[in-house]
Every structure is written in C-alpha cells, then in structure tokens.
Design an enzyme around this catalytic site. Structure first.
Site, PDB file in Angstrom:
ATOM      1  N   ARG A 192      -3.266   5.347   7.132  1.00 38.69           N
ATOM      2  CA  ARG A 192      -2.478   4.923   5.956  1.00 38.69           C
ATOM      3  C   ARG A 192      -3.305   4.004   5.054  1.00 38.69           C
ATOM      4  NH1 ARG A 192       3.405   2.344   6.557  1.00 38.69           N
ATOM      5  NH2 ARG A 192       2.368   0.771   7.840  1.00 38.69           N
TER       6      ARG A 192
ATOM      7  N   ARG B  32      -3.624  -1.852   5.193  1.00 38.37           N
ATOM      8  CA  ARG B  32      -2.846  -3.069   5.454  1.00 38.37           C
ATOM      9  C   ARG B  32      -3.389  -3.791   6.681  1.00 38.37           C
ATOM     10  NH1 ARG B  32       3.376  -1.140   5.258  1.00 38.37           N
ATOM     11  NH2 ARG B  32       3.382  -2.560   7.040  1.00 38.37           N
TER      12      ARG B  32
HETATM   13  P1  ADP Z   1       6.943   3.744   7.085  1.00 37.03           P
HETATM   14  O1  ADP Z   1       7.454   3.287   5.733  1.00 37.03           O
HETATM   15  O2  ADP Z   1       8.034   4.325   7.940  1.00 37.03           O
HETATM   16  O3  ADP Z   1       6.137   2.703   7.821  1.00 37.03           O
HETATM   17  P2  ADP Z   1       5.114   5.414   5.493  1.00 37.03           P
HETATM   18  O4  ADP Z   1       6.025   6.088   4.523  1.00 37.03           O
HETATM   19  O5  ADP Z   1       4.276   4.296   5.002  1.00 37.03           O
HETATM   20  O6  ADP Z   1       5.946   4.960   6.836  1.00 37.03           O
HETATM   21  O7  ADP Z   1       4.187   6.549   6.142  1.00 37.03           O
HETATM   22  C1  ADP Z   1       3.189   6.209   7.109  1.00 37.03           C
HETATM   23  C2  ADP Z   1       1.931   7.052   6.839  1.00 37.03           C
HETATM   24  O8  ADP Z   1       2.209   8.418   7.125  1.00 37.03           O
HETATM   25  C3  ADP Z   1       1.444   7.015   5.385  1.00 37.03           C
HETATM   26  O9  ADP Z   1       0.035   7.084   5.407  1.00 37.03           O
HETATM   27  C4  ADP Z   1       2.044   8.282   4.764  1.00 37.03           C
HETATM   28  O10 ADP Z   1       1.245   8.774   3.697  1.00 37.03           O
HETATM   29  C5  ADP Z   1       2.038   9.232   5.954  1.00 37.03           C
HETATM   30  N1  ADP Z   1       3.168  10.175   5.967  1.00 37.03           N
HETATM   31  C6  ADP Z   1       4.430   9.948   5.558  1.00 37.03           C
HETATM   32  N2  ADP Z   1       5.207  11.039   5.767  1.00 37.03           N
HETATM   33  C7  ADP Z   1       4.379  11.979   6.343  1.00 37.03           C
HETATM   34  C8  ADP Z   1       4.565  13.311   6.822  1.00 37.03           C
HETATM   35  N3  ADP Z   1       5.753  13.920   6.746  1.00 37.03           N
HETATM   36  N4  ADP Z   1       3.508  13.949   7.357  1.00 37.03           N
HETATM   37  C9  ADP Z   1       2.304  13.346   7.450  1.00 37.03           C
HETATM   38  N5  ADP Z   1       2.058  12.098   7.012  1.00 37.03           N
HETATM   39  C10 ADP Z   1       3.073  11.415   6.471  1.00 37.03           C
HETATM   40  P1  AMP Z   2       7.101  -2.704   6.555  1.00 39.18           P
HETATM   41  O1  AMP Z   2       6.463  -2.682   5.203  1.00 39.18           O
HETATM   42  O2  AMP Z   2       8.549  -2.295   6.529  1.00 39.18           O
HETATM   43  O3  AMP Z   2       6.290  -1.978   7.599  1.00 39.18           O
HETATM   44  O4  AMP Z   2       7.119  -4.233   6.997  1.00 39.18           O
HETATM   45  C1  AMP Z   2       5.923  -4.954   7.173  1.00 39.18           C
HETATM   46  C2  AMP Z   2       6.190  -6.312   7.819  1.00 39.18           C
HETATM   47  O5  AMP Z   2       7.047  -7.089   6.970  1.00 39.18           O
HETATM   48  C3  AMP Z   2       6.921  -6.291   9.162  1.00 39.18           C
HETATM   49  O6  AMP Z   2       6.044  -6.054  10.257  1.00 39.18           O
HETATM   50  C4  AMP Z   2       7.492  -7.711   9.181  1.00 39.18           C
HETATM   51  O7  AMP Z   2       6.494  -8.676   9.470  1.00 39.18           O
HETATM   52  C5  AMP Z   2       7.917  -7.914   7.736  1.00 39.18           C
HETATM   53  N1  AMP Z   2       9.308  -7.456   7.505  1.00 39.18           N
HETATM   54  C6  AMP Z   2       9.704  -6.455   6.666  1.00 39.18           C
HETATM   55  N2  AMP Z   2      11.039  -6.313   6.702  1.00 39.18           N
HETATM   56  C7  AMP Z   2      11.495  -7.232   7.589  1.00 39.18           C
HETATM   57  C8  AMP Z   2      12.781  -7.552   8.084  1.00 39.18           C
HETATM   58  N3  AMP Z   2      13.871  -6.889   7.679  1.00 39.18           N
HETATM   59  N4  AMP Z   2      12.881  -8.556   8.997  1.00 39.18           N
HETATM   60  C9  AMP Z   2      11.795  -9.238   9.419  1.00 39.18           C
HETATM   61  N5  AMP Z   2      10.547  -8.967   9.008  1.00 39.18           N
HETATM   62  C10 AMP Z   2      10.387  -7.972   8.094  1.00 39.18           C
END
Ligand code: ADP
Ligand code: AMP
Length: 220
Positions: free
Chosen positions: A122, A155
């Site tokens: 990602r 990230r």
């Molecule tokens: P979340 O918000 O649940 O943490 P993301 O939307 O950031 O997940 O997706 C995680 C990673 O997987 C990103 O690099 C994204 O581009 C990729 N990704 C998202 N959906 C798919 C999919 N259906 N197939 C393959 N890769 C995907």
């Molecule tokens: P995300 O972008 O949803 O993967 O969140 C990244 C990080 O933000 C998490 O690992 C937490 O450290 C913080 N975070 C996001 N949403 C929440 C939540 N609802 N409660 C607590 N921490 C959060």
C-alpha cells in the site's frame, strides 16, 4: 443513510468508501485520515496521537469520539455519512449510539494472508489520502498521485511490526464491535477478496438487498 465500514486493516474499506461516497453523494469520514491530517498539521491533537498511531495502537477513545462528534456537526453529514474506521471499540459504538446511530454496518471479510499482502504494497498520497497498491492498484504515473501529482508514501504503521500490533488490536478491540452490531441486526457481510470492481459490485448488491427483518446478515 448512516453507514459504517468495519473490518481488519487492509481489507479495502477506504478504497471502497471513496467510490461509494462519490456515487451516493455522502461524505466519507475516515477517522484514520482525520488523525493523519492532524499529525501533518501538527495540531495539539496530532501531537498527542502520533505515538499511538505510529506503533499501530488505537488512539484513546475520548479523543477520537470528540473528533468525530465535532465533524458530524457539519451540515454536509445531514443526508447521511459513510464512516471508515469508526467505531473501533465497544465504547466508541456506545457513544455513537447517543449522537448518530447507524442504519447499517458493512463487514469486510478477508483472510489474514491477503490482508498482509495488501498492506505490504500500500502506498498513499500524503496530501489527499488516496490509496494505491503496487500490485493491484497502480497510479497512472509511477510514484505520484493521480489527483494532485504529490509523491506517494508508505504509511509508518504499514511496517511489519506495526501491522502485527494492528491485527492484534483488531482482534481484541474491534472484533467485539462486530458482535455488538450483529446483536442489533445491522450487519451485512461482504466478501472482500477479488478485484476492487468485484467487491464494489458485492457492496451495491448487499445494500440494494437491504435486510429482511430478523435475517439481516447476507454473506455474499
Ligand atoms: P483499509 O482502508 O481497509 O485499511 P485500503 O482501502 O487502504 O484498506 O486497502 C489496502 C490496500 O489494498 C491498498 O493498497 C489498496 O490499494 C489495496 N486494495 C484495496 N482493495 C483491493 C482489492 N479488491 N484487491 C486488491 N487490492 C486492493
Ligand atoms: P486507519 O487509517 O483506519 O487504518 O487508521 C490508522 C490508525 O489511526 C489506527 O491504527 C489508529 O491508531 C488510529 N485510529 C483510526 N480510527 C480510530 C478509532 N476509531 N479509534 C482509535 N484509533 C483510531
């Protein structure tokens, strides 16, 4: 419509939320993205939360509840909203119930090996938050955001050590949230493997079907 996308890190919630929010005209509210914006701006909130986030831990409930509650006071959320990454604890779910109860929760179901693969590749735009993947979802030009041309970054909490913590935290703190909403019959389960397009179609199918009383969970 008041929706929340629930599921482990890397399941594709943000990717799908971006599409659905554009299609339905309701704001996509990612608490993770709001917190990262606070860190970028080095606000007092940003400085307070950066250590928790970098290590993969949750930010304290009271901070994230206050932040979301304030965001939901803005007018653009009146027609509805799409939460991504909130609630992540039962305390947050109980708080949300008092100021903006949800109509539906979509649970993204994806096996752990696929989560790890997606997170490892990602990359995202530090300016607009748009998410890419080096294997499955490439930007048009290598290394830069399609929207604004900003250089993409990985990230800090996608490092393997932080990912391990985040998955552990998910099972301990967030899996009970799924049980909380299942008990209230609000959960639709979506299989999150396959292409972005295929998952999006499943989401539309799940939402379109709605939920017959007493039998709301549809495994698609
Ligand atoms: P979340 O918000 O649940 O943490 P993301 O939307 O950031 O997940 O997706 C995680 C990673 O997987 C990103 O690099 C994204 O581009 C990729 N990704 C998202 N959906 C798919 C999919 N259906 N197939 C393959 N890769 C995907
Ligand atoms: P995300 O972008 O949803 O993967 O969140 C990244 C990080 O933000 C998490 O690992 C937490 O450290 C913080 N975070 C996001 N949403 C929440 C939540 N609802 N409660 C607590 N921490 C959060």
């Amino acid at each position: 419509m008041r929706l929340s996308f629930l599921g482990p890190p890397g399941a594709g919630k943000g990717t799908q939320a971006q599409r659905l929010s554009a299609a339905r005209g309701i704001p996509h509210l990612s608490t993770g993205e709001m917190l990262r914006a606070a860190i970028r701006a080095q606000t007092p909130l940003g400085r307070e939360v950066q250590g928790f986030m970098r290590a993969g831990n949750l930010v304290p409930d009271e901070l994230v509840i206050r932040m979301l509650r304030e965001r939901l006071r803005q007018d653009d959320t009146r027609p509805g909203f799409l939460l991504d990454g909130f609630p992540r604890t039962v305390v947050q779910a109980e708080a949300l119930e008092t100021f903006a109860p949800l109509d539906r929760v979509l649970y993204f179901d994806l096996p752990e090996p696929e989560l790890l693969d997606r997170l490892a590749d990602r990359w995202s735009c530090p300016k607009c938050g748009r998410v890419y993947n080096l294997r499955s979802n490439l930007p048009r030009a290598p290394g830069v955001c399609d929207e604004d041309g900003t250089a993409l970054l990985q990230r800090p909490d996608d490092r393997p050590e932080a990912v391990r913590v985040r998955l552990k935290v998910y099972h301990a703190e967030t899996a009970p949230v799924l049980a909380y909403y299942r008990a209230r019959d609000l959960v639709l389960t979506v299989r999150a493997s396959g292409s972005v397009e295929a998952v999006y179609e499943r989401i539309l199918g799940a939402l379109g079907k709605g939920a017959p009383p007493g039998r709301s969970e549809e495994a698609l």
